[in-house]
Design an enzyme around this catalytic site. Structure first.
Site, short mmCIF file in Angstrom:
data_model
loop_
_atom_site.label_atom_id
_atom_site.label_comp_id
_atom_site.label_asym_id
_atom_site.label_seq_id
_atom_site.Cartn_x
_atom_site.Cartn_y
_atom_site.Cartn_z
N HIS A 7 -6.36 12.93 2.14
CA HIS A 7 -7.13 12.51 3.27
C HIS A 7 -6.90 13.03 4.84
O HIS A 7 -5.61 13.93 4.55
CB HIS A 7 -7.22 10.88 3.38
CG HIS A 7 -5.79 10.31 3.59
ND1 HIS A 7 -5.15 10.63 4.93
CD2 HIS A 7 -5.06 9.37 3.06
CE1 HIS A 7 -3.91 9.83 4.66
NE2 HIS A 7 -3.83 9.23 3.66
N HIS B 257 -3.01 13.35 5.75
CA HIS B 257 -2.35 14.70 4.97
C HIS B 257 -2.68 15.85 5.83
O HIS B 257 -1.57 16.58 6.05
CB HIS B 257 -2.76 14.54 3.62
CG HIS B 257 -2.53 13.31 3.04
ND1 HIS B 257 -3.54 12.78 2.14
CD2 HIS B 257 -1.18 12.53 2.91
CE1 HIS B 257 -2.79 11.54 1.52
NE2 HIS B 257 -1.55 11.47 2.06
N CYS C 39 8.44 -2.86 -2.97
CA CYS C 39 7.36 -2.56 -2.63
C CYS C 39 6.68 -1.19 -3.44
O CYS C 39 7.38 -0.04 -2.91
CB CYS C 39 6.85 -2.60 -1.26
SG CYS C 39 5.17 -1.95 -0.99
N CYS D 183 5.11 1.44 -1.06
CA CYS D 183 6.10 2.23 -0.15
C CYS D 183 7.15 2.65 -1.08
O CYS D 183 7.95 3.67 -0.66
CB CYS D 183 7.01 1.23 0.74
SG CYS D 183 6.11 0.32 1.91
N CYS E 148 5.06 -6.36 2.10
CA CYS E 148 5.69 -5.40 3.00
C CYS E 148 5.03 -5.33 4.44
O CYS E 148 5.39 -4.56 5.24
CB CYS E 148 5.73 -3.89 2.26
SG CYS E 148 4.31 -3.23 2.25
N HIS F 90 0.94 -2.42 2.38
CA HIS F 90 0.21 -2.39 1.38
C HIS F 90 -0.26 -3.63 0.75
O HIS F 90 0.24 -4.93 1.36
CB HIS F 90 0.99 -1.66 0.37
CG HIS F 90 1.54 -0.21 0.65
ND1 HIS F 90 2.67 0.17 1.24
CD2 HIS F 90 0.70 0.95 0.68
CE1 HIS F 90 2.87 1.47 1.53
NE2 HIS F 90 1.46 1.92 1.06
N LYS G 227 -7.46 0.62 11.16
CA LYS G 227 -6.58 1.21 10.06
C LYS G 227 -7.51 1.99 8.84
O LYS G 227 -8.68 1.47 8.74
CB LYS G 227 -5.79 0.17 9.14
CG LYS G 227 -4.27 0.59 8.83
CD LYS G 227 -3.60 -0.52 8.18
CE LYS G 227 -3.30 0.18 6.82
NZ LYS G 227 -2.55 -0.78 5.85
N LYS H 152 -9.87 2.57 2.13
CA LYS H 152 -10.92 2.77 1.29
C LYS H 152 -11.95 1.47 1.55
O LYS H 152 -13.15 1.82 1.34
CB LYS H 152 -10.53 2.89 -0.08
CG LYS H 152 -10.10 4.19 -0.47
CD LYS H 152 -10.11 4.04 -2.08
CE LYS H 152 -9.27 5.44 -2.38
NZ LYS H 152 -8.64 5.50 -3.74
N1 MSP Z 1 5.66 11.12 -1.29
C1 MSP Z 1 5.93 10.55 0.22
C2 MSP Z 1 6.91 11.62 0.69
C3 MSP Z 1 7.86 12.20 -0.13
S1 MSP Z 1 8.70 13.39 0.74
C4 MSP Z 1 10.08 13.94 0.20
C5 MSP Z 1 4.89 9.89 0.80
N2 MSP Z 1 3.89 10.42 0.69
S2 MSP Z 1 2.20 9.99 1.32
O1 MSP Z 1 1.34 10.66 0.56
O2 MSP Z 1 2.44 8.70 1.48
O3 MSP Z 1 2.09 10.74 2.77
C6 MSP Z 1 2.89 10.09 3.85
C7 MSP Z 1 2.47 11.22 4.92
O4 MSP Z 1 1.27 11.36 5.32
C8 MSP Z 1 2.94 10.52 6.42
O5 MSP Z 1 4.49 10.84 6.57
C9 MSP Z 1 2.10 11.21 7.30
O6 MSP Z 1 2.97 12.65 7.75
C10 MSP Z 1 1.04 11.45 6.59
N3 MSP Z 1 -0.06 10.34 7.02
C11 MSP Z 1 -0.55 9.61 6.25
N4 MSP Z 1 -1.44 8.48 6.94
C12 MSP Z 1 -1.52 8.85 8.05
C13 MSP Z 1 -1.92 8.44 9.25
N5 MSP Z 1 -2.81 7.28 9.35
N6 MSP Z 1 -1.46 9.13 10.45
C14 MSP Z 1 -0.89 10.13 10.55
N7 MSP Z 1 -0.35 10.53 9.33
C15 MSP Z 1 -0.30 9.89 8.08
O7 MSP Z 1 5.14 9.33 1.61
#
Ligand code: MSP
Length: 478
Positions: free
Chosen positions: A20, A23, A128, A131, A145, A148, A299, A302
């Protein structure tokens, strides 16, 4: 002289869902930073990837009636495709189900175990799944948490292996405070320092459970195969194993910067550094913590139906348009807000109107006059302030600064009525303006690489300039 090295990483995203905009934002920003460092002459290693083990992934695969490996293969492919389309310049796409990664993680944890830093104990507490984190009761909000779904926080009582986090935490605190491991922005450093200090003072940190005995989908604990290694222990080590797998460890370790969202900064500071200290490895130099954004004040979720996908952005703004609106929305210090109306506005005013228009009107005038761009050796330079902003990862400031130059160039064209000038007079002003445009293109190259390249070739030195195609088409929105 040997080239300077630069190793940069994004988080490896959970292989649970399609990518999304969150990412994409982190990945595009890291890509711009990586490209900037390559542009100033460094050898860059840029890691992206997917985090493929753990309860979260395994439950998701189950809900889709797929075996977990088949499921993560599908998700990882989608990530790879979209990063390719977005012109991400990654050196590797790291996947934690890579068999070599498994071997390296097993060796690493075994070493830490054998030196006495891992012991067995009973764990009774909350976890969680969203998380992928053990939670203290005092940190729960109405039993969960707070981020979620409530049913994702579960109570567990099991035998676990614990890593002696408390043994390494004081050293970690010292390193962070002294900026030997630098956390930027500084506010994010202060938050981590105060949380860690308090936990140490109150004797409240606790050791870290690094195994789960009810989980099949995970790398096995080498000395007790009934347990799986805790997914974060495995995932963090991807930054280390990737270089080993790629035979680049000597060259690039340790990382110059890990780019992460604020949700996972604790893992990337306190836990990751403790793990590396225990393994006797060199530590990364910097952690760049970004804030979060909401979408039109809400936020992203989905159930609200407001999830924006990177491919939506690309079909609306093109690849470089999407990269531009993302880089300009980087929530640097505080949480930010994004959404189509904000993106549209940026795209229209800064790209279609200002930059797009500048290139199109100047190239048209040049063509009319049969103008040949002069040789100019000073265009491949970052403007002083821009360089500083790239070094500090302030991409939104980079863009603000470059836009000012674009505006000045447009104003000059209008004020000097360039379209009325002839021969020598025309050449004189246009030499200057063309040189300005080429500098702008150079300065924007890490963020909009393909468009910058196009602009540079339109105004290539010692070549006749011809009118440019439309760089940023008008938005076609019903
Ligand atoms: N798998 C773990 C990371 C492991 S690294 C060794 C993880 N994955 S995640 O798919 O949840 O991705 C988290 C990251 O996505 C966040 O740290 C951030 O960089 C990015 N973001 C996800 N949602 C976001 C927002 N709403 N806003 C900004 N960045 C966001 O955690």
């Amino acid at each position: 002289m040997e080239k300077q090295k630069f190793y940069i990483t994004t988080p490896i995203y959970y292989a649970t869902d399609d990518p999304h905009v969150g990412h994409a934002l982190a990945t595009v920003c890291a890509d711009a930073i990586a490209r900037y460092h390559a542009q100033i002459g460094k050898d860059v290693y840029f890691l992206v990837g997917t985090d493929e083990y753990g309860s979260r992934v395994s439950l998701k695969a189950q809900s889709e009636n797929k075996n977990p490996q088949e499921f993560v293969d599908g998700v990882a492919e989608k990530y790879q495709e979209i990063w390719k389309t977005l012109n991400i310049s990654n050196t590797i796409f790291m996947r934690t189900t890579n068999p070599k990664h498994k071997e390296i993680v097993s060796e690493y944890i075994n070493k830490v175990y054998e030196q006495g830093d891992i012991y067995k104990d009973e764990y009774a507490g909350y976890y969680c799944i969203g998380c992928e984190e053990f939670k203290k009761e005092k940190d729960l909000i109405e039993g969960h948490c707070g981020i979620h779904r409530p049913d994702q926080t579960v109570f567990q009582r099991e035998e676990n292996y614990f890593f002696k986090l408390t043994k390494y935490a004081p050293k970690v605190l010292e390193l962070i405070e002294a900026d030997e491991f630098e956390i930027i922005p500084k506010q994010k450093k202060s938050e981590i320092v105060s949380k860690l200090k308090l936990a140490i003072e109150k004797n409240d940190l606790g050791d870290l459970s690094v195994s789960r005995d009810n989980l099949e989908w995970g790398i096995r604990i080498p000395w007790d195969e009934t347990h799986a290694i805790y997914v974060w222990f495995d995932a963090l080590l991807n930054y280390y194993s990737a270089l080993k797998i790629d035979n680049k460890f000597e060259e690039f370790w340790p990382a110059d910067v890990h780019v992460v969202g604020k949700d996972i900064s604790w893992f990337h500071s306190v836990i990751w550094l403790s793990m590396l200290l225990a393994g006797g490895e060199k530590l990364p130099k910097r952690l760049f913590v970004t804030s979060f954004f909401t979408i039109d004040g809400q936020k992203m979720s989905k159930s609200l139906g407001n999830v924006i996908s990177p491919s939506d952005l690309i079909s609306r703004y093109g690849v470089d348009g999407a990269r531009y609106v993302l880089a300009s929305s980087l929530p640097y210090l505080d949480d930010g807000d994004i959404g189509y109306s904000k993106f549209d506005e940026r795209y229209r005013s800064e790209l279609s109107n200002d930059l797009g228009n500048l290139v199109s009107r100047v190239s048209a005038l040049c063509e009319q006059h049969g103008y040949i761009a002069k040789k100019d050796n000073n265009v491949e330079e970052f403007f002083g302030k821009v360089k500083g902003f790239y070094e500090d990862y302030k991409l939104h400031e980079v863009l603000r600064e470059v836009n000012q130059v674009v505006t000045q160039l447009n104003t000059r064209i209008t004020e000097e009525k360039v379209w009325e000038k002839k021969d020598g007079d025309f050449e004189e002003v246009v030499d200057d303006i063309v040189s300005g445009i080429r500098k702008v293109a150079f300065n924007l190259k890490p963020i909009i690489p393909a468009t910058s390249q196009k602009i540079m070739s339109i105004f290539e030195s010692e070549k006749k300039v011809t009118q440019s195609e439309v760089l940023f088409p008008r938005l076609d929105i019903k």
